[in-house]
Enzyme design. Structure first.
Site, PDB file in Angstrom:
ATOM      1  N   HIS A  48       9.313  -3.569   3.154  1.00 12.10           N
ATOM      2  CA  HIS A  48       8.773  -3.825   1.815  1.00 12.10           C
ATOM      3  C   HIS A  48       9.898  -4.231   0.850  1.00 12.10           C
ATOM      4  O   HIS A  48       9.729  -5.120   0.019  1.00 12.10           O
ATOM      5  CB  HIS A  48       8.097  -2.573   1.247  1.00 12.10           C
ATOM      6  CG  HIS A  48       6.893  -2.102   2.003  1.00 12.10           C
ATOM      7  ND1 HIS A  48       6.884  -0.949   2.741  1.00 12.10           N
ATOM      8  CD2 HIS A  48       5.649  -2.626   2.122  1.00 12.10           C
ATOM      9  CE1 HIS A  48       5.689  -0.773   3.279  1.00 12.10           C
ATOM     10  NE2 HIS A  48       4.918  -1.773   2.921  1.00 12.10           N
ATOM     11  N   HIS A 103       9.110   1.131   3.046  1.00  8.17           N
ATOM     12  CA  HIS A 103      10.255   1.137   3.954  1.00  8.17           C
ATOM     13  C   HIS A 103      11.077  -0.112   3.673  1.00  8.17           C
ATOM     14  O   HIS A 103      10.724  -0.911   2.782  1.00  8.17           O
ATOM     15  CB  HIS A 103       9.783   1.201   5.406  1.00  8.17           C
ATOM     16  CG  HIS A 103       8.725   0.186   5.745  1.00  8.17           C
ATOM     17  ND1 HIS A 103       8.964  -1.159   5.780  1.00  8.17           N
ATOM     18  CD2 HIS A 103       7.395   0.335   6.029  1.00  8.17           C
ATOM     19  CE1 HIS A 103       7.868  -1.804   6.100  1.00  8.17           C
ATOM     20  NE2 HIS A 103       6.886  -0.924   6.245  1.00  8.17           N
ATOM     21  N   MET A 147       0.839  -1.209   0.000  1.00 10.20           N
ATOM     22  CA  MET A 147       0.000   0.000   0.000  1.00 10.20           C
ATOM     23  C   MET A 147       0.873   1.259   0.000  1.00 10.20           C
ATOM     24  O   MET A 147       0.393   2.353   0.339  1.00 10.20           O
ATOM     25  CB  MET A 147      -0.939  -0.019   1.197  1.00 10.20           C
ATOM     26  CG  MET A 147      -1.907  -1.201   1.118  1.00 10.20           C
ATOM     27  SD  MET A 147      -3.417  -0.945   2.026  1.00 10.20           S
ATOM     28  CE  MET A 147      -2.783  -0.769   3.657  1.00 10.20           C
TER      29      MET A 147
HETATM   30  P1  AMP Z   1       1.489  -2.904   3.474  1.00 16.23           P
HETATM   31  O1  AMP Z   1       2.023  -1.886   2.537  1.00 16.23           O
HETATM   32  O2  AMP Z   1       1.520  -2.487   4.914  1.00 16.23           O
HETATM   33  O3  AMP Z   1       0.149  -3.471   3.037  1.00 16.23           O
HETATM   34  O4  AMP Z   1       2.497  -4.119   3.406  1.00 16.23           O
HETATM   35  C1  AMP Z   1       2.803  -4.726   2.191  1.00 16.23           C
HETATM   36  C2  AMP Z   1       3.549  -5.998   2.453  1.00 16.23           C
HETATM   37  O5  AMP Z   1       4.755  -5.704   3.158  1.00 16.23           O
HETATM   38  C3  AMP Z   1       2.753  -6.987   3.325  1.00 16.23           C
HETATM   39  O6  AMP Z   1       2.950  -8.296   2.843  1.00 16.23           O
HETATM   40  C4  AMP Z   1       3.376  -6.784   4.669  1.00 16.23           C
HETATM   41  O7  AMP Z   1       3.255  -7.930   5.511  1.00 16.23           O
HETATM   42  C5  AMP Z   1       4.820  -6.522   4.306  1.00 16.23           C
HETATM   43  N1  AMP Z   1       5.499  -5.818   5.391  1.00 16.23           N
HETATM   44  C6  AMP Z   1       5.056  -4.735   6.067  1.00 16.23           C
HETATM   45  N2  AMP Z   1       5.924  -4.405   7.043  1.00 16.23           N
HETATM   46  C7  AMP Z   1       6.935  -5.311   6.971  1.00 16.23           C
HETATM   47  C8  AMP Z   1       8.126  -5.506   7.739  1.00 16.23           C
HETATM   48  N3  AMP Z   1       8.453  -4.710   8.753  1.00 16.23           N
HETATM   49  N4  AMP Z   1       8.941  -6.537   7.383  1.00 16.23           N
HETATM   50  C9  AMP Z   1       8.626  -7.356   6.346  1.00 16.23           C
HETATM   51  N5  AMP Z   1       7.506  -7.221   5.599  1.00 16.23           N
HETATM   52  C10 AMP Z   1       6.670  -6.213   5.916  1.00 16.23           C
END
Ligand code: AMP
Length: 297
Positions: free
Chosen positions: A45, A42, A38
């Site tokens: 990702h 960081h 989304m």
């Molecule tokens: P989001 O943008 O928050 O929807 O996350 C996108 C993807 O990145 C999802 O599969 C999350 O589980 C993964 N993600 C988010 N934070 C982390 C993190 N600190 N370490 C590893 N993967 C992450």
């Protein structure tokens, strides 16, 4: 890296890649790795992009703040957006394609007051009625809807998702199995800040004071993992809350020891399957989630 904003352009690009790969490698088919995000990216990702690059010859990351998975309009409105920075970070990480569609491109133009995608609902019996599912009604249905659409659009061979969102990973594994999506779901370990706080796009919304307190979540997870070897999980969670989360700035939504597959609460780690400690806490108006995986003995 190519930045693509429409489904048609993305499909055109991926079809051309599949054809060229097949022409060059004969019987071998291309491995297309997909990293759904989304945005407000960081290092966590980017670790998914690195994992995808290790196995796949083409890596596509999507940056799309999916409206159907937000049950709280304020959370959606406040979700951070840094598209130019995201493009630079993805390019630097060696991603091949950034897919950055609008909501209309994914869901079609919404007439009247209809919520996008509201006509389809997913249920994941036993998995979506607890933890994040009970705190955020409809959340996993929205996740499953957007991922189903994206899987159909991209036809990836691998999808890379973070263990940080442990329950989401379990739901996506079930989605892929039950709907026969022909792709491998790869779970990637959580990246943390040096003080233990799990990296999250939501961390930028924490005040300096709250940010300084936030590592207590990881400390609470570690305490539960350690205490649960000696006392019941209920007692371990209670002690961890008293020790690490007693500050009134924390509102604990849940802290629990669960089975790693069905996420049902358990009192001791299962020797053959292990366990997961799950936590969700409100801090400074920001909802933070994290978990700790306890390996089987
Ligand atoms: P989001 O943008 O928050 O929807 O996350 C996108 C993807 O990145 C999802 O599969 C999350 O589980 C993964 N993600 C988010 N934070 C982390 C993190 N600190 N370490 C590893 N993967 C992450």
């Amino acid at each position: 890296m190519q930045v693509v904003r429409t489904k048609a352009d993305l499909q055109h690009l991926l079809d051309a890649h599949r054809k060229a790969y097949f022409a060059q490698h004969g019987h071998l088919s291309s491995h297309i790795g997909f990293v759904p995000t989304m945005g407000a990216l960081h290092a966590g990702h980017l670790s998914l992009v690195s994992a995808a690059k290790a196995t796949c010859d083409m890596v596509v990351a999507s940056v799309f703040v999916n409206p159907t998975q937000f049950n709280d309009v304020t959370d959606f409105d406040k979700y951070p957006s840094t598209p130019e920075q995201d493009i630079n970070l993805l390019a630097g990480a060696g991603c091949d394609v950034a897919f950055m569609p609008s909501a209309d491109e994914i869901y079609g133009k919404q007439g009247g007051s209809g919520k996008p995608g509201a006509l389809i609902e997913f249920r994941f019996a036993g998995l979506d009625d607890r933890w994040e599912g009970s705190s955020r009604p409809g959340h996993f249905s929205g996740v499953a809807l957007v991922l189903s659409k994206l899987f159909h659009i991209l036809r990836p061979t691998h999808v890379y998702m973070g263990q940080k969102d442990y329950q989401q990973l379990a739901v996506v594994r079930q989605l892929v199995t039950l709907l026969d999506f022909d792709l491998a779901v790869v779970g990637v370990p959580t990246m943390r800040e040096p003080d233990g706080l799990a990296m999250s796009s939501r961390n930028v919304r924490l005040s300096a004071k709250a940010r300084a307190k936030a590592p207590a979540l990881y400390q609470a997870l570690q305490s539960v993992a350690e205490l649960a070897t000696r006392v019941s999980a209920d007692q371990a969670c209670q002690e961890a809350i008293t020790k690490h989360l007693a500050d009134p700035d924390f509102q604990v939504d849940y802290l629990a020891l669960v089975h790693p597959q069905d996420l049902a609460p358990i009192q001791q780690p299962d020797p053959s399957a292990g366990a997961v400690v799950l936590i969700a806490v409100w801090l400074d108006g920001v909802r933070l989630i994290d978990n700790l995986i306890i390996a089987p003995k």
